[in-house]
Design an enzyme around this catalytic site. Structure first.
Site, mmCIF file in Angstrom:
data_model
loop_
_atom_site.group_PDB
_atom_site.id
_atom_site.type_symbol
_atom_site.label_atom_id
_atom_site.label_comp_id
_atom_site.label_asym_id
_atom_site.label_seq_id
_atom_site.Cartn_x
_atom_site.Cartn_y
_atom_site.Cartn_z
ATOM 1 N N CYS A 1 0.774 -1.379 0.022
ATOM 2 C CA CYS A 1 -0.438 0.101 0.200
ATOM 3 C C CYS A 1 1.184 0.940 0.001
ATOM 4 C CB CYS A 1 -1.048 0.417 1.437
ATOM 5 S SG CYS A 1 -2.208 -1.477 1.351
ATOM 6 N N TYR B 1 10.608 -4.279 -7.332
ATOM 7 C CA TYR B 1 9.407 -4.352 -8.255
ATOM 8 C C TYR B 1 9.412 -3.021 -8.005
ATOM 9 C CZ TYR B 1 4.820 -4.468 -9.407
ATOM 10 O OH TYR B 1 3.477 -5.305 -10.590
ATOM 11 N N ASN C 1 0.792 0.097 5.946
ATOM 12 C CA ASN C 1 1.323 -0.307 4.534
ATOM 13 C C ASN C 1 1.989 -1.766 5.369
ATOM 14 O OD1 ASN C 1 2.419 -1.563 2.709
ATOM 15 N ND2 ASN C 1 4.235 0.390 2.604
ATOM 16 N N GLY C 2 1.449 -2.855 5.495
ATOM 17 C CA GLY C 2 2.569 -4.150 5.620
ATOM 18 C C GLY C 2 1.513 -5.388 5.784
ATOM 19 N N GLY D 1 -1.390 0.253 -4.934
ATOM 20 C CA GLY D 1 -2.175 0.263 -5.037
ATOM 21 C C GLY D 1 -3.038 0.586 -5.926
#
Length: 502
Positions: free
Chosen positions: A2, A257, A101-102, A28
């Protein structure tokens, strides 16, 4: 995966949070949300979809205030409806919103504790809501009235003791300020920026430095592993190490990426790291296939371009753009099974015959996960007239699930799991396949001034840096993340909607 943003400004922050989220949209595309506060009033808008689709002018006009947070969500296991769009919110104490995020590796255990001991109700299956309630519960214990910075940090010390995994978080305490913190290993990224204005300093927290660049904030530094930042509404920044930092091991897949090439994460340029990945791949090809017959190197758009260009330069081979990406098709909705993924690839990319016809082509991608996309691209290259199709991955074989916030497939759906490189080459239809060596990838991502000596490489190595990932935990992931599990959740969700419509 995210993207998160937090901001305390000297003027309205709604438009700037919106702009930051568009810059972080690559992190996201499934859902987006913004929460702002004006004194003790809270305003929020979130929904499934891209940033540009979720927020209309009428929504933006209602998001008033000089402080706020924002979030863009990547599709993850268990998050299948707009109810899981972030930021999440609880009204006690004070009113708290969170963007996360995570992934918490002990979310199931915490959920039981939240219900049985903390007496808190959870509305979703999201570990982000669990984390929010842990923080709210601890903040309620640490302060009786108006929270000072010391109260916030004391609550976060308890959060770090209770929450395990990889996470970066922005939080909003209504009427008081914005918080940012990062897990003790620094697995997920979070940066701090500052901008001087005639009315005083403005502060910003974000997943990547590009969000700061776009809004003309100066990069102050990365938030450290186990560190928390509290910015009050007067523009004062407070920082504290809330738990001893473990070995700093940022997620190496960010550099492969996820991150934009123009980002700098933990003082490492993503662009330069990808250039070095290409150089390392070229060295390996020269060492193992000195008499190679590659005519042209062609990248898979978009993230492999930097590595592919440097590989071609190092080998002294032509570099060409051979695939055209359709940027205006609709969003690819999350559907189980291989057939939908195959249709998605062919609708997004088309081959330029001129660059393939009669040539021995080396296709370069950032990684190979399921292998479905790689096989489709190789088919497209052959249909366009390529004589031979070779394939190179800038990353090593992905053989293990990621448990720290990247929603990779389960091990049984990873093409490299249980297969040799030659077997993977046959599965995807390549004439030969070259993977990056893990040691070379780590060297490519290191930088003398970054003070980073190692990374989280769990999806390649199977080594989980938090030390709490058991075979039982991975088995639960297998049940939750498989295509079959996703299909069942989608059917359940559709069934629930149909029942409510009757």
């Amino acid at each position: 995966m995210c993207g998160i943003v937090g901001m305390v400004g000297t003027g309205p922050v709604n438009q700037r949070i919106y702009d930051a989220l568009t810059v972080l949209q690559h992190r996201g595309q499934d859902a987006a949300g913004i929460m702002t506060m004006d004194d003790h009033a809270l305003f929020s808008r979130k929904d499934n979809g891209l940033v540009r689709d979720v927020f209309r002018e009428r929504d933006m006009r209602l998001l008033i205030g000089h402080a706020g947070i924002g979030h863009v969500r990547y599709p993850t296991a268990g998050c299948d409806s707009a109810d899981e769009a972030q930021p999440f919110y609880v009204n006690a104490p004070f009113g708290i919103g969170v963007g996360h995020n995570g992934n918490l590796t002990n979310a199931d255990e915490l959920t039981c504790t939240m219900v049985a001991e903390d007496r808190r109700h959870l509305n979703t299956r999201s570990d982000s809501e669990v984390l929010l309630n842990v923080f709210a519960s601890e903040l309620q214990r640490s302060t009786a009235a108006r929270p000072a910075a010391s109260d916030v940090f004391r609550a976060l010390e308890a959060v770090f003791r209770r929450c395990r995994g990889g996470y970066a978080v922005v939080a909003l305490i209504v009427g008081h300020g914005i918080i940012g913190f990062r897990d003790a290993h620094g697995i997920r990224p979070l940066v701090l920026g500052r901008r001087e204005t005639p009315r005083g300093p403005e502060w910003m927290l974000a997943s990547e430095s590009v969000a700061l660049d776009m809004l003309d904030f100066d990069l102050v530094r990365d938030v450290g592993p186990g560190e928390a930042i509290f910015i009050d509404l007067q523009g004062r920044m407070h920082a504290r190490q809330c738990t001893p930092a473990a070995q700093h091991t940022p997620c190496i897949f960010e550099y492969v990426y996820f991150a934009r090439p123009d980002s700098i994460i933990d003082n490492i340029s993503v662009h330069k790291a990808r250039m070095r990945m290409g150089e390392k791949l070229a060295d390996k090809i020269s060492r193992l296939r000195p008499d190679h017959d590659i005519d042209v190197v062609i990248p898979i758009p978009d993230t492999s371009r930097t590595s592919a260009a440097q590989l071609a330069l190092s080998l002294g081979v032509k570099y060409r753009e051979g695939f055209v990406k359709n940027r205006y098709i609709g969003r690819t909705f999350i559907m189980p099974g291989q057939e939908q993924r195959q249709k998605s690839v062919r609708s997004k990319l088309n081959a330029i015959d001129l660059e393939f016809r009669g040539r021995n082509v080396l296709l370069v991608d950032d990684s190979i996960v399921r292998g479905t996309t790689s096989a489709q691209l190789i088919d497209l290259a052959r249909e366009a007239g390529a004589r031979k199709v070779y394939f190179a991955s800038a990353a090593p074989p992905v053989r293990f699930p990621n448990v720290y916030g990247i929603d990779m497939p389960v091990a049984t759906e990873l093409v490299a799991a249980g297969h040799s490189e030659d077997e993977v080459a046959r599965i995807i239809g390549a004439d030969w396949l070259m993977y990056q060596d893990l040691d070379d990838l780590v060297v490519a991502c290191r930088h003398d001034h970054a003070r980073i000596t190692d990374f989280d490489t769990s999806c390649f190595s199977g080594h989980y840096v938090t030390g709490d990932v058991t075979t039982e935990y991975l088995a639960r992931l297998e049940r939750d993340r498989s295509d079959g599990a996703r299909a069942q959740r989608l059917l359940d969700l559709q069934g629930g909607r149909a029942a409510r419509a009757v």
